[in-house]
Structure formats: structure tokens, C-alpha cells
Design a protein around this motif. Structure first.
Motif, PDB file in Angstrom:
ATOM      1  N   THR A 181       0.397  -3.985 -15.125  1.00  0.00           N
ATOM      2  CA  THR A 181      -0.111  -3.627 -13.804  1.00  0.00           C
ATOM      3  C   THR A 181       0.403  -4.639 -12.787  1.00  0.00           C
ATOM      4  OG1 THR A 181      -2.125  -2.650 -14.710  1.00  0.00           O
ATOM      5  CG2 THR A 181      -2.181  -3.296 -12.392  1.00  0.00           C
ATOM      6  N   LEU A 182       0.928  -4.148 -11.661  1.00  0.00           N
ATOM      7  CA  LEU A 182       1.433  -5.028 -10.613  1.00  0.00           C
ATOM      8  C   LEU A 182       0.268  -5.751  -9.957  1.00  0.00           C
ATOM      9  CD1 LEU A 182       3.878  -5.989  -8.943  1.00  0.00           C
ATOM     10  CD2 LEU A 182       3.481  -4.048  -7.402  1.00  0.00           C
ATOM     11  N   THR A 183       0.317  -7.087  -9.957  1.00  0.00           N
ATOM     12  CA  THR A 183      -0.778  -7.891  -9.403  1.00  0.00           C
ATOM     13  C   THR A 183      -0.331  -8.854  -8.309  1.00  0.00           C
ATOM     14  OG1 THR A 183      -0.483  -9.567 -11.132  1.00  0.00           O
ATOM     15  CG2 THR A 183      -2.066  -7.787 -11.571  1.00  0.00           C
ATOM     16  N   GLY A 184       0.969  -8.913  -8.020  1.00  0.00           N
ATOM     17  CA  GLY A 184       1.438  -9.814  -6.976  1.00  0.00           C
ATOM     18  C   GLY A 184       2.932  -9.755  -6.810  1.00  0.00           C
ATOM     19  N   LEU A 185       3.436 -10.418  -5.788  1.00  0.00           N
ATOM     20  CA  LEU A 185       4.876 -10.441  -5.555  1.00  0.00           C
ATOM     21  C   LEU A 185       5.259 -11.571  -4.621  1.00  0.00           C
ATOM     22  CD1 LEU A 185       5.120  -9.129  -2.496  1.00  0.00           C
ATOM     23  CD2 LEU A 185       4.945  -6.975  -3.735  1.00  0.00           C
ATOM     24  N   HIS A 220       0.817  -1.211   0.000  1.00  0.00           N
ATOM     25  CA  HIS A 220       0.000   0.000   0.000  1.00  0.00           C
ATOM     26  C   HIS A 220       0.856   1.268   0.000  1.00  0.00           C
ATOM     27  CE1 HIS A 220      -3.697  -2.157   0.360  1.00  0.00           C
ATOM     28  NE2 HIS A 220      -3.451  -2.631   1.578  1.00  0.00           N
ATOM     29  N   GLN A 221       1.862   1.286   0.858  1.00  0.00           N
ATOM     30  CA  GLN A 221       2.616   2.521   1.057  1.00  0.00           C
ATOM     31  C   GLN A 221       3.615   2.803  -0.056  1.00  0.00           C
ATOM     32  OE1 GLN A 221       3.433   3.534   5.035  1.00  0.00           O
ATOM     33  NE2 GLN A 221       5.374   4.550   4.621  1.00  0.00           N
ATOM     34  N   PHE A 222       4.218   1.753  -0.624  1.00  0.00           N
ATOM     35  CA  PHE A 222       5.295   1.981  -1.596  1.00  0.00           C
ATOM     36  C   PHE A 222       4.948   1.572  -3.026  1.00  0.00           C
ATOM     37  CE2 PHE A 222       7.429   1.690   2.523  1.00  0.00           C
ATOM     38  CZ  PHE A 222       8.175   2.861   2.496  1.00  0.00           C
ATOM     39  N   TYR A 223       3.899   0.764  -3.195  1.00  0.00           N
ATOM     40  CA  TYR A 223       3.526   0.346  -4.553  1.00  0.00           C
ATOM     41  C   TYR A 223       2.112   0.787  -4.921  1.00  0.00           C
ATOM     42  CZ  TYR A 223       7.774  -2.397  -4.176  1.00  0.00           C
ATOM     43  OH  TYR A 223       9.089  -2.783  -3.997  1.00  0.00           O
ATOM     44  N   GLN A 224       1.512   1.614  -4.061  1.00  0.00           N
ATOM     45  CA  GLN A 224       0.222   2.256  -4.327  1.00  0.00           C
ATOM     46  C   GLN A 224      -0.883   1.263  -4.692  1.00  0.00           C
ATOM     47  OE1 GLN A 224       3.225   3.755  -5.949  1.00  0.00           O
ATOM     48  NE2 GLN A 224       3.260   4.574  -3.864  1.00  0.00           N
ATOM     49  N   ILE A 225      -0.869   0.093  -4.051  1.00  0.00           N
ATOM     50  CA  ILE A 225      -1.960  -0.858  -4.243  1.00  0.00           C
ATOM     51  C   ILE A 225      -3.172  -0.341  -3.458  1.00  0.00           C
ATOM     52  CG2 ILE A 225      -2.707  -3.243  -4.008  1.00  0.00           C
ATOM     53  CD1 ILE A 225      -0.353  -2.728  -5.982  1.00  0.00           C
ATOM     54  N   PRO A 226      -4.321  -0.193  -4.102  1.00  0.00           N
ATOM     55  CA  PRO A 226      -5.496   0.393  -3.433  1.00  0.00           C
ATOM     56  C   PRO A 226      -5.954  -0.419  -2.225  1.00  0.00           C
ATOM     57  CG  PRO A 226      -5.813   0.336  -5.821  1.00  0.00           C
ATOM     58  CD  PRO A 226      -4.586  -0.471  -5.531  1.00  0.00           C
ATOM     59  N   PHE A 227      -6.492   0.273  -1.231  1.00  0.00           N
ATOM     60  CA  PHE A 227      -7.006  -0.392  -0.038  1.00  0.00           C
ATOM     61  C   PHE A 227      -8.204  -1.275  -0.365  1.00  0.00           C
ATOM     62  CE2 PHE A 227      -4.976   3.367   2.019  1.00  0.00           C
ATOM     63  CZ  PHE A 227      -4.081   2.671   2.804  1.00  0.00           C
ATOM     64  N   SER A 228      -8.893  -0.973  -1.436  1.00  0.00           N
ATOM     65  CA  SER A 228     -10.082  -1.748  -1.804  1.00  0.00           C
ATOM     66  C   SER A 228      -9.742  -3.108  -2.409  1.00  0.00           C
ATOM     67  CB  SER A 228     -10.926  -0.952  -2.810  1.00  0.00           C
ATOM     68  OG  SER A 228     -10.169  -0.663  -3.981  1.00  0.00           O
ATOM     69  N   ASP A 278      13.911  -7.084   8.005  1.00  0.00           N
ATOM     70  CA  ASP A 278      14.562  -6.728   6.745  1.00  0.00           C
ATOM     71  C   ASP A 278      13.803  -7.421   5.617  1.00  0.00           C
ATOM     72  OD1 ASP A 278      16.369  -5.910   4.803  1.00  0.00           O
ATOM     73  OD2 ASP A 278      17.684  -7.633   5.140  1.00  0.00           O
ATOM     74  N   ILE A 279      13.229  -6.651   4.697  1.00  0.00           N
ATOM     75  CA  ILE A 279      12.380  -7.202   3.648  1.00  0.00           C
ATOM     76  C   ILE A 279      12.973  -6.929   2.276  1.00  0.00           C
ATOM     77  CG2 ILE A 279      10.092  -7.118   2.588  1.00  0.00           C
ATOM     78  CD1 ILE A 279       8.940  -6.402   5.252  1.00  0.00           C
ATOM     79  N   LYS A 280      12.983  -7.966   1.435  1.00  0.00           N
ATOM     80  CA  LYS A 280      13.441  -7.840   0.056  1.00  0.00           C
ATOM     81  C   LYS A 280      12.393  -8.420  -0.873  1.00  0.00           C
ATOM     82  CE  LYS A 280      18.322  -8.336   1.386  1.00  0.00           C
ATOM     83  NZ  LYS A 280      19.566  -9.135   1.241  1.00  0.00           N
ATOM     84  N   ILE A 281      12.037  -7.680  -1.907  1.00  0.00           N
ATOM     85  CA  ILE A 281      11.132  -8.194  -2.916  1.00  0.00           C
ATOM     86  C   ILE A 281      11.944  -9.079  -3.861  1.00  0.00           C
ATOM     87  CG2 ILE A 281       9.429  -7.642  -4.672  1.00  0.00           C
ATOM     88  CD1 ILE A 281       8.739  -6.631  -1.870  1.00  0.00           C
ATOM     89  N   LEU A 282      11.524 -10.322  -4.015  1.00  0.00           N
ATOM     90  CA  LEU A 282      12.257 -11.273  -4.852  1.00  0.00           C
ATOM     91  C   LEU A 282      11.757 -11.278  -6.288  1.00  0.00           C
ATOM     92  CD1 LEU A 282      12.477 -14.276  -2.342  1.00  0.00           C
ATOM     93  CD2 LEU A 282      14.145 -12.436  -2.714  1.00  0.00           C
ATOM     94  N   THR A 283      10.447 -11.302  -6.469  1.00  0.00           N
ATOM     95  CA  THR A 283       9.877 -11.306  -7.816  1.00  0.00           C
ATOM     96  C   THR A 283       8.581 -10.494  -7.824  1.00  0.00           C
ATOM     97  OG1 THR A 283       8.609 -13.336  -7.433  1.00  0.00           O
ATOM     98  CG2 THR A 283      10.819 -13.583  -8.366  1.00  0.00           C
ATOM     99  N   PHE A 284       8.250  -9.969  -8.999  1.00  0.00           N
ATOM    100  CA  PHE A 284       6.998  -9.246  -9.195  1.00  0.00           C
ATOM    101  C   PHE A 284       6.135  -9.995 -10.207  1.00  0.00           C
ATOM    102  CE2 PHE A 284       9.994  -5.966  -7.885  1.00  0.00           C
ATOM    103  CZ  PHE A 284       9.260  -5.256  -6.946  1.00  0.00           C
ATOM    104  N   LYS A 285       4.833  -9.943 -10.010  1.00  0.00           N
ATOM    105  CA  LYS A 285       3.885 -10.500 -10.968  1.00  0.00           C
ATOM    106  C   LYS A 285       3.073  -9.354 -11.559  1.00  0.00           C
ATOM    107  CE  LYS A 285      -0.010 -13.743 -11.380  1.00  0.00           C
ATOM    108  NZ  LYS A 285      -0.906 -14.678 -10.645  1.00  0.00           N
TER     109      LYS A 285
END
Length: 329
Positions: A134-138, A84-92, A122-129
Motif C-alpha cells: 500500500t502506498l504510504t508516502g513519497l 488524491h487525483q492520481f494515486y487515489q489517496i483518500p481525503f480522510s 513541473d513535478i516528478k515523483i522521485l521515490t515511493f514508500k
């Protein structure tokens, strides 16, 4: 990133208050454990959190250690808040956990103390879907530290759907509301709290124990209005409730097969793969094959490992692999 420096300088400063409850999909502020989020590098983040001392559910255990399911909830809150905070995924949007693996590396760090324990992740994003750009998962890796020491690790794959897609998906399923009331007390017989590692009977979700020569089975019985266990609105049974069912059933199985009580067992590894939603209004069963329970005494830390299957209407809804550490007397 120097995690020790970040923690020594940052944890106290960032633990003054919890983050907005909307970021972690909670209704009550008391259910929010994340205290700060910040980015450190591209697609890397530092999250701070505080382990509760008096939570009705998470602090109800017999071992004196913080529970693995609490860590799973903290990892979930950290992951969702970042989207939500860094990838602007809507709260809805509706979030769906596809699979997650939790391993506790240093069990002693989870000993409950008489003041709130501050942790950082410590969090690292490994892959994006993505779909149509449009970003739909990770998939993300989360390493949790206590006192600057690595304590637990989680890797989770999740995706999310907008409201239109979610509504279309759920229209295909006959959704039933469930009212527990008298039907609950008449049809479900909870196991004794001490047998499943609890002090409070309201935290027991494993009911209707069935045992034969090959398997041990319980049925889920819980109150969806119990806010300590179910604090965000869903139209299906939440993953955390299912994990708790697995843990309680596992403790009963170990007690029966190895004569070990719940207060001498701690969940240190849990790998989950969700296949479908467990719906409200229909029995959910947890099944353990006795022949697949393996006691390992070859290491200094003795463990018991085995798979668990969650079923609804004879269909496998999730598979879970667990490892319990046997605590010394």
C-alpha cells in the motif's frame, strides 16, 4: 516535455478557475491557488497555479516580492492534490510533511505586479514508500516556472496515515484546545510588525523576544481562528505557522546582529526537518544561535545563512536552515 510549449499553450487555458478545495485540504475557495493538474509522463505532472494579489497574509510584506512561504504553500497544495487525483489517496487520510527544501533560483521573477501572476510547476515523483503493498508516502521534486523561466525548486518527503492509525497515534498525546482571548493578550507581546516584515499586526506570530549574549529567542503567539493563516483543521500547530515564526525571528536576529531592516531581506532558501508535532496549548519557542549566523559578501548576491531550532518544553521539534538575500537599497 517541452515546458515552454506547455506553458504558452496551457497556462491561460487551465487558469480559468481553481481546483476543488478538497484536493488541497482547504475550507475556503480563496485559499486555493492551484488551477489545474494533468499528467505528462509516468509519475510526472504539470500543475498550474496563480499567485494572489490581495491575500491578507501572503501579500503582506515590505519588500514588494512574493514571499517564499507562499511558494511553499503552492508546492504543498500541488503535491497533495496529485496524491488524491492520481494515486487515489483518500481525503480522510492525514498528511505529514517529514522534510522539505525550498530554493529560489531567480528572485526577480517574484516581483509583485498589478495583475495575477500565472505559474506552472513541473513535478516528478522521485521515490515511493509502501507498506504491505500500500502506498504510504513519497518524495517529489517540484520546479516552478514564471514567464517560462525557472524560478524556484522544492523537494519534499511526506507520508500519510489512515484515520484509524492517526487516532491511535494521537491518543498517546494529551491534546489540549487553546483559547487565545484575554490570555493571549496578557501573556504574549507581539513584536512590531515592521520589524518582522509585515504591515498588519495580525500577521505577527513572533512574540516575547528574549536576547542574551549567545541567543535570540521568540515564542509563538497566533490566533488559530485566523483563516488567512490557518484555513484547514488540525489538532496541532501547522508547519506553515512554524515556518512563519522562524522567518520573523530570523528577521529580528538579522536586524540586531547586522543592522539590516526587514524590507531589505528576502528569504531565498529554507530547509526544514520536522521531528515531532508542536501541540496546541503549550508554548513553542524559536531559538537562534548568534555565533552560527554567517554573512557572505564574497558573491554578487550578499547572503546571510544560519540554522534555527524550534522547541517545545525544551524538546527540539524541528530544525530549519535559512538563507536570506540582502536586497539593494
Amino acid at each position: 516535455m517541452d515546458l515552454q510549449h506547455e506553458n504558452s499553450v496551457g497556462t491561460k487555458a487551465y487558469s480559468a478557475q481553481c481546483i476543488n478545495k478538497k484536493l488541497v485540504h482547504k475550507r475556503a475557495i480563496s485559499e486555493v491557488f492551484i488551477t489545474s493538474i494533468k499528467t505528462t509522463k509516468q509519475d510526472q505532472f504539470l500543475v498550474t497555479a496563480q499567485l494572489p494579489r490581495t491575500h491578507m497574509y501572503f501579500n503582506d510584506n515590505l519588500t514588494g516580492y512574493y514571499d517564499a512561504i507562499l511558494l511553499q504553500e503552492i508546492f504543498r497544495q500541488a503535491a497533495i492534490s496529485i496524491t488524491h487525483q492520481f494515486y487515489q489517496i483518500p481525503f480522510s487520510n492525514i498528511f505529514i510533511i517529514d522534510n522539505t527544501q525550498l530554493k529560489i533560483k531567480n528572485h526577480q521573477l517574484l516581483k509583485m505586479i498589478n495583475y495575477p501572476a500565472d505559474v506552472f510547476i513541473d513535478i516528478k515523483i522521485l521515490t515511493f514508500k509502501t507498506k504491505r503493498d500500500t502506498l504510504t508516502g513519497l518524495t517529489l521534486s517540484e520546479q516552478l516556472y514564471i514567464n517560462n523561466l525557472p524560478c524556484a525548486h522544492s523537494q519534499t518527503t511526506m507520508h500519510w496515515l489512515n484515520q484509524a492509525l492517526w487516532t491511535k497515534l494521537r491518543k498517546k498525546t494529551a491534546i489540549q484546545s487553546v483559547s487565545l482571548g484575554n490570555d493571549y493578550s496578557e501573556n504574549y507581546f507581539p513584536l512590531p510588525a515592521f520589524m518582522v516584515g509585515k504591515n498588519l499586526s495580525k500577521n505577527v506570530v513572533a512574540t516575547n523576544l528574549i536576547e542574551n549574549h549567545a541567543t535570540i529567542q521568540t515564542t509563538l503567539g497566533f490566533d488559530p481562528s485566523y483563516s488567512a493563516l490557518c484555513d484547514h483543521e488540525v489538532d496541532h500547530i501547522s508547519g506553515m505557522v512554524l515556518v512563519e515564526l522562524c522567518k520573523q525571528t530570523a528577521l529580528i536576529a538579522i536586524r540586531k546582529c547586522f543592522q539590516l531592516p526587514a524590507n531589505l531581506l528576502e528569504l531565498i532558501s529554507c530547509c526544514l526537518n520536522f521531528k515531532a508535532f508542536c501541540e496546541l496549548g503549550s508554548d513553542v519557542d524559536c531559538v537562534i544561535d548568534k555565533a552560527k549566523m554567517v554573512l557572505d559578501t564574497s558573491q554578487e548576491n550578499q547572503t546571510i545563512t544560519f540554522p534555527i531550532v524550534i522547541k517545545q518544553k525544551d524538546k527540539t521539534m524541528a530544525s530549519v536552515d535559512v538563507t536570506f538575500k540582502i536586497l539593494s537599497h
